[in-house]
Design a protein around this motif. Structure first.
Motif, PDB file in Angstrom:
ATOM      1  N   ASN A   1       0.839  -1.212   0.000  1.00 44.67           N
ATOM      2  CA  ASN A   1       0.000   0.000   0.000  1.00 44.67           C
ATOM      3  C   ASN A   1       0.870   1.257   0.000  1.00 44.67           C
ATOM      4  OD1 ASN A   1      -2.410  -1.264  -0.126  1.00 44.67           O
ATOM      5  ND2 ASN A   1      -2.889  -1.148   2.071  1.00 44.67           N
TER       6      ASN A   1
ATOM      7  N   ALA B   1       1.025   4.024  -2.842  1.00 38.98           N
ATOM      8  CA  ALA B   1       0.675   5.421  -2.550  1.00 38.98           C
ATOM      9  C   ALA B   1       1.780   6.374  -3.043  1.00 38.98           C
ATOM     10  CB  ALA B   1       0.466   5.591  -1.041  1.00 38.98           C
TER      11      ALA B   1
ATOM     12  N   ASP C   1       4.887   6.109   5.682  1.00 34.88           N
ATOM     13  CA  ASP C   1       5.417   6.527   4.358  1.00 34.88           C
ATOM     14  C   ASP C   1       5.294   8.040   4.237  1.00 34.88           C
ATOM     15  OD1 ASP C   1       2.836   7.340   3.190  1.00 34.88           O
ATOM     16  OD2 ASP C   1       2.350   5.166   3.311  1.00 34.88           O
TER      17      ASP C   1
ATOM     18  N   GLY D   1      -0.907  10.613   1.659  1.00 31.57           N
ATOM     19  CA  GLY D   1      -1.883  10.470   2.755  1.00 31.57           C
ATOM     20  C   GLY D   1      -3.230   9.999   2.218  1.00 31.57           C
ATOM     21  N   ILE D   2      -4.170   9.823   3.112  1.00 34.00           N
ATOM     22  CA  ILE D   2      -5.478   9.279   2.685  1.00 34.00           C
ATOM     23  C   ILE D   2      -6.519  10.389   2.811  1.00 34.00           C
ATOM     24  CG2 ILE D   2      -7.207   7.495   3.128  1.00 34.00           C
ATOM     25  CD1 ILE D   2      -4.899   5.904   4.493  1.00 34.00           C
TER      26      ILE D   2
ATOM     27  N   LEU E   1     -11.825   2.750   5.025  1.00 36.66           N
ATOM     28  CA  LEU E   1     -10.511   2.131   4.920  1.00 36.66           C
ATOM     29  C   LEU E   1     -10.510   0.631   5.230  1.00 36.66           C
ATOM     30  CD1 LEU E   1      -8.042   3.670   4.048  1.00 36.66           C
ATOM     31  CD2 LEU E   1      -7.371   3.901   6.431  1.00 36.66           C
TER      32      LEU E   1
ATOM     33  N   PHE F   1     -13.008  -2.543  -0.428  1.00 41.00           N
ATOM     34  CA  PHE F   1     -12.945  -1.101  -0.737  1.00 41.00           C
ATOM     35  C   PHE F   1     -11.533  -0.791  -1.253  1.00 41.00           C
ATOM     36  CE2 PHE F   1     -11.604   3.182   0.368  1.00 41.00           C
ATOM     37  CZ  PHE F   1     -12.565   3.932  -0.292  1.00 41.00           C
ATOM     38  N   THR F   2     -11.502  -0.271  -2.409  1.00 41.68           N
ATOM     39  CA  THR F   2     -10.184   0.072  -3.007  1.00 41.68           C
ATOM     40  C   THR F   2     -10.290   1.317  -3.893  1.00 41.68           C
ATOM     41  OG1 THR F   2      -8.350  -0.746  -4.328  1.00 41.68           O
ATOM     42  CG2 THR F   2     -10.542  -1.513  -4.979  1.00 41.68           C
ATOM     43  N   THR F   3      -9.208   2.013  -3.941  1.00 40.87           N
ATOM     44  CA  THR F   3      -9.159   3.190  -4.842  1.00 40.87           C
ATOM     45  C   THR F   3      -8.227   2.905  -6.010  1.00 40.87           C
ATOM     46  OG1 THR F   3      -7.353   4.132  -3.564  1.00 40.87           O
ATOM     47  CG2 THR F   3      -9.595   4.864  -2.991  1.00 40.87           C
ATOM     48  N   LYS F   4      -7.726   1.654  -6.004  1.00 40.56           N
ATOM     49  CA  LYS F   4      -6.722   1.325  -7.021  1.00 40.56           C
ATOM     50  C   LYS F   4      -7.419   0.931  -8.323  1.00 40.56           C
ATOM     51  CE  LYS F   4      -3.529   0.073  -3.441  1.00 40.56           C
ATOM     52  NZ  LYS F   4      -2.907  -0.988  -2.658  1.00 40.56           N
TER      53      LYS F   4
ATOM     54  N   GLY G   1      -6.120  -3.562  -7.307  1.00 42.96           N
ATOM     55  CA  GLY G   1      -6.542  -3.698  -5.889  1.00 42.96           C
ATOM     56  C   GLY G   1      -7.806  -4.525  -5.727  1.00 42.96           C
ATOM     57  N   LEU G   2      -7.801  -5.339  -4.642  1.00 46.40           N
ATOM     58  CA  LEU G   2      -9.017  -6.133  -4.323  1.00 46.40           C
ATOM     59  C   LEU G   2      -9.820  -5.487  -3.182  1.00 46.40           C
ATOM     60  CD1 LEU G   2      -7.860  -9.862  -4.261  1.00 46.40           C
ATOM     61  CD2 LEU G   2      -9.639  -8.904  -5.698  1.00 46.40           C
ATOM     62  N   GLY G   3      -9.175  -4.620  -2.455  1.00 47.90           N
ATOM     63  CA  GLY G   3      -9.834  -3.988  -1.285  1.00 47.90           C
ATOM     64  C   GLY G   3      -9.896  -4.909  -0.082  1.00 47.90           C
TER      65      GLY G   3
ATOM     66  N   GLY H   1      -6.737  -5.962   1.514  1.00 47.00           N
ATOM     67  CA  GLY H   1      -5.470  -5.879   2.250  1.00 47.00           C
ATOM     68  C   GLY H   1      -5.623  -5.430   3.685  1.00 47.00           C
ATOM     69  N   LEU H   2      -6.208  -4.278   3.877  1.00 44.77           N
ATOM     70  CA  LEU H   2      -6.321  -3.728   5.244  1.00 44.77           C
ATOM     71  C   LEU H   2      -7.304  -4.550   6.091  1.00 44.77           C
ATOM     72  CD1 LEU H   2      -6.235   0.124   4.636  1.00 44.77           C
ATOM     73  CD2 LEU H   2      -4.455  -1.324   5.619  1.00 44.77           C
TER      74      LEU H   2
ATOM     75  N   THR I   1       1.187   8.589   5.598  1.00 44.85           N
ATOM     76  CA  THR I   1       0.262   7.763   6.393  1.00 44.85           C
ATOM     77  C   THR I   1       1.096   6.819   7.260  1.00 44.85           C
ATOM     78  OG1 THR I   1      -1.275   7.838   4.564  1.00 44.85           O
ATOM     79  CG2 THR I   1      -1.682   6.169   6.242  1.00 44.85           C
TER      80      THR I   1
HETATM   81  P1  ADP Z   1      -6.141  -2.471  -2.138  1.00 44.63           P
HETATM   82  O1  ADP Z   1      -4.737  -2.349  -1.766  1.00 44.63           O
HETATM   83  O2  ADP Z   1      -6.498  -3.787  -2.781  1.00 44.63           O
HETATM   84  O3  ADP Z   1      -6.822  -1.325  -2.675  1.00 44.63           O
HETATM   85  P2  ADP Z   1      -6.414  -2.187   0.665  1.00 44.63           P
HETATM   86  O4  ADP Z   1      -7.461  -2.604   1.668  1.00 44.63           O
HETATM   87  O5  ADP Z   1      -5.110  -2.650   1.014  1.00 44.63           O
HETATM   88  O6  ADP Z   1      -6.925  -2.647  -0.697  1.00 44.63           O
HETATM   89  O7  ADP Z   1      -6.423  -0.613   0.586  1.00 44.63           O
HETATM   90  C1  ADP Z   1      -7.619   0.095   0.476  1.00 44.63           C
HETATM   91  C2  ADP Z   1      -7.330   1.511   0.038  1.00 44.63           C
HETATM   92  O8  ADP Z   1      -6.713   2.268   1.081  1.00 44.63           O
HETATM   93  C3  ADP Z   1      -6.412   1.609  -1.071  1.00 44.63           C
HETATM   94  O9  ADP Z   1      -7.098   1.426  -2.313  1.00 44.63           O
HETATM   95  C4  ADP Z   1      -5.892   3.040  -0.904  1.00 44.63           C
HETATM   96  O10 ADP Z   1      -6.756   3.973  -1.520  1.00 44.63           O
HETATM   97  C5  ADP Z   1      -5.872   3.268   0.489  1.00 44.63           C
HETATM   98  N1  ADP Z   1      -4.535   3.163   1.075  1.00 44.63           N
HETATM   99  C6  ADP Z   1      -4.026   2.080   1.755  1.00 44.63           C
HETATM  100  N2  ADP Z   1      -2.788   2.357   2.198  1.00 44.63           N
HETATM  101  C7  ADP Z   1      -2.506   3.623   1.854  1.00 44.63           C
HETATM  102  C8  ADP Z   1      -1.346   4.472   2.031  1.00 44.63           C
HETATM  103  N3  ADP Z   1      -0.215   4.067   2.670  1.00 44.63           N
HETATM  104  N4  ADP Z   1      -1.417   5.728   1.490  1.00 44.63           N
HETATM  105  C9  ADP Z   1      -2.533   6.143   0.835  1.00 44.63           C
HETATM  106  N5  ADP Z   1      -3.633   5.381   0.635  1.00 44.63           N
HETATM  107  C10 ADP Z   1      -3.623   4.134   1.150  1.00 44.63           C
END
Ligand code: ADP
Length: 636
Positions: A531, A535, A561, A565-566, A574, A579-582, A587-589, A591-592, A616
């Motif tokens: 992530n 970012a 990092d 930022g978010i 989050l 949920f993903t912005t990728k 991205g699968l959404g 990870g977190l 972040t």
């Molecule tokens: P993915 O990585 O598959 O999108 P994640 O659950 O890992 O799913 O992340 C969800 C979203 O959180 C990411 O799409 C991103 O927009 C945001 N994100 C996660 N880590 C960071 C970071 N270090 N800096 C900025 N945005 C982040």
């Protein structure tokens, strides 16, 4: 629970006397009254019965002694009339001479001796004594004029002369029986017999009998007690008194009355009398009560009275009364004791009953509660089963998700992996071709050097596939992970990405032992580092800080990092799954979501901090297996 009556009840002892105490205090009174009543009834009944028995035995005594008096008199009744048969007496009366007088005197003397009378004498028609049995005595009646005597007056008229009196010559009491002596149908004189009745009194005395005989005037002429003699048994009128005094019947004696202190009629011929004590100690002794029974004698018309003392009866009755009172008291005490015992038994029974009821109630409640508990236990068991089932399902889902996440990462990395493997493969192909040629030429050193390089490449490829396999493997919640090893493994896995997108990594953590599976820790680190790399993708200055420290049995590792930022709109979603912005398939959404879930399963957590100067920071908090000293690592 407090009853409303508690307070007044608590005050009661000081203000009022308990009813039980009052009962106890008053109890002796009715018992005493009962004793008195019982005693009196028994005494009264015993007196009545005793007097009746006394009266019955007195009746027999009365009859016996009355007859004795009658026979004493009747044995002499015939005596005066006998003299009529004696010719010397007639001759003397018709023609009195000294010779004839002496002759009759001798005859009378002998007769008197034989009959046991006091005196026998003969009077002429004028009432003068012509001859007498006591002619020899100094106080002889010879020549005495007894015409005033009632017995003479009766006899001269042809009636039987009967008279009790005290002799005018001797002053001696006696009973006079007179008879008119007839000659050729004409009364020529009177024959008189005087008898003494005092032997009767002596006989009564010997028999310890108390009795008296009262004559037709009601004067006691014979009495076992001499003090009662010549007393009137009923009041005398003045006229009678004067008449009796004139007749000298009782000599010169003043006639007093026998005055009972109390007099109570008991039956027709019996009454209860209380007489003052007589005799020497008359003044000191108590008055005596008698049952007086009277019987009229056949001849003469006197009354014989028997006195039976009733004090023995009274004494016996008193002891009966006392006995009855004691028996009553005993009975009362027995009744009280019985009643008390009955109450105690009743109280015990009531207590036992209450205990039984309470027991039954308790058992019923226990049964109810047990049933409730059993049903709630069943419910709980069912819930536990459901939860266990849900947990299994959840765990399976979680495992599936973890696995999916892993596979997603591997999918994302497949291009880089392929690239990573293709490079050594291409090199291997070139090197192996060159080596064959070098071997054909005989350049063994070069061939051997190539083979060593090939060997290294194969090792590297093996390591890549080995770490991928380990990453893809399913694992447990708990475990024993080394932080340093996990960071190295994650960075190794991400090596191809890092080669393409270089960044400065600042390490400030120790090789702590954490209570989590090694692979899971690696996966969390891979997710967070990926992530951060994503970012910072568009910027030239890329830095990553890995800072760790132990605190309260946990280890906190901050992955920070200097990315953009978010944005606030993203922050709220989050940790939501998928949920993903990728863009695209990057991205699968997950990870977190997965990382937070894995940390929580291991007893830790994952949180995010949004830094003011951009960037972040994710803080991974995991329990320590063993405390290990903070050991800052190298800086790249
Ligand atoms: P993915 O990585 O598959 O999108 P994640 O659950 O890992 O799913 O992340 C969800 C979203 O959180 C990411 O799409 C991103 O927009 C945001 N994100 C996660 N880590 C960071 C970071 N270090 N800096 C900025 N945005 C982040």
């Amino acid at each position: 629970m407090q009853s409303p009556s508690t307070t007044p009840r608590a005050l009661a002892p000081s203000l009022t006397v308990k009813p039980r105490l009052i009962r106890r205090l008053l109890l002796p009174l009715p018992i005493i009254l009962l004793m008195l009543a019982c005693g009196y009834i028994a005494y009264y009944t015993s007196v009545q019965i005793g007097i009746r028995a006394l009266a019955e035995s007195g009746e027999r005594q009365l009859e016996l002694h009355a007859r004795a008096v009658e026979s004493e008199i009747s044995t002499h009744t015939y005596l005066p009339s006998l003299l009529e048969l004696e010719s010397s007496v007639s001759r003397l009366l018709l023609n009195p001479t000294d010779y004839r007088r002496d002759q009759v005197n001798d005859y009378l003397e002998g007769l008197n001796r034989r009959s046991g009378s006091r005196a026998v004498y003969v009077l002429d028609r004028k009432g003068r004594v012509l001859a007498t049995s006591n002619w020899r005595d100094a106080d002889s009646f010879q020549g005495e004029d007894l015409a005033f005597r009632a017995y003479f007056q009766d006899a001269i008229k042809g009636k039987p002369g009967r008279f009790y009196g005290i002799g005018s010559t001797t002053g001696e009491p006696g009973y006079y029986l007179a008879h008119g002596l007839r000659h050729q149908g004409k009364i020529i004189g009177v024959a008189v017999v005087k008898i003494r009745l005092d032997p009767l009194e002596k006989r009564w005395e010997r028999a310890r009998l108390e009795a008296f005989v009262s004559d037709e005037n009601g004067i006691i002429i014979l009495s076992s007690d001499p003090t009662r003699r010549l007393k009137a048994v009923h009041p005398l009128s003045a006229e009678t008194r004067a008449k009796l005094a004139d007749s000298l019947q009782y000599h010169w004696t003043t006639l007093k009355e026998l005055q009972p202190l109390t007099r109570q009629r008991f039956a027709a011929d019996a009454e209860l009398l209380t007489l003052p004590a007589s005799g020497e100690n008359a003044g000191e002794e108590q008055p005596i009560s008698y049952l007086a029974q009277t019987r009229r004698l056949n001849d003469p018309p006197w009354d014989f009275t028997l006195l039976s003392p009733v004090q023995d009866v009274r004494r016996e009755a008193a002891s009966h009364g006392m006995l009855a009172a004691v028996a009553c008291a005993l009975l009362a005490f027995l009744l009280i004791a019985w009643n008390e015992r009955r109450k105690v038994i009743a109280t015990r029974l009531a207590a036992r009953e209450a205990l039984l009821q309470a027991n039954n109630e308790l058992e019923r409640k226990i049964a109810e509660r047990t049933a409730d508990l059993r049903s709630s236990n069943e419910r709980l068991k069912a819930q536990i089963r459901e939860r266990q089932q849900a947990e299994v399902t959840l765990r399976k889902t979680q495992d599936d998700l973890v696995q999916a996440g892993k596979l997603a990462v591997i999918g994302q990395m497949s291009t880089s992996i392929a690239h990573e493997l293709n490079q050594p493969l291409a090199a291997l192909r070139t090197l192996s071709g060159n080596t064959v040629r070098f071997l054909q030429r005989g350049a063994l050193d070069t061939a051997s050097s190539n083979l060593a390089t090939i060997n290294e490449l194969v090792d590297r490829m093996g390591r890549i596939t080995g770490s991928l396999r380990a990453f893809a493997r399913r694992s447990d919640d708990s475990g024993d992970a080394r932080l340093g090893k996990a960071v190295d493994a994650a960075l190794f896995l991400l090596h191809p990405r890092l080669e393409r997108t270089p960044l400065r990594i600042h390490r400030a953590y120790s090789d702590a032992r954490l209570a989590i599976d090694q692979t899971r820790l690696e996966q969390i680190l891979v997710n967070l580092i990926v992530n951060a790399i994503d970012a910072m993708h568009g910027q030239s200055d890329r830095q990553l800080w890995l800072d760790g420290h132990a605190q309260d049995g946990h280890y906190r590792l901050q992955i920070r990092d200097n990315g953009p930022g978010i944005p606030p709109s993203v922050r709220v979603h989050l940790f939501e799954p998928f949920f993903t912005t990728k863009p695209g398939e990057q991205g699968l959404g997950l990870g977190l979501t997965l990382s937070a879930s894995l940390a929580a399963a291991a007893g830790g957590n994952l949180s995010v901090q949004h830094l003011e100067n951009g960037g972040t920071a994710f803080e991974l908090n995991l329990p320590l297996l063993h405390q290990s000293p903070a050991e800052p690592s190298r800086d790249e």
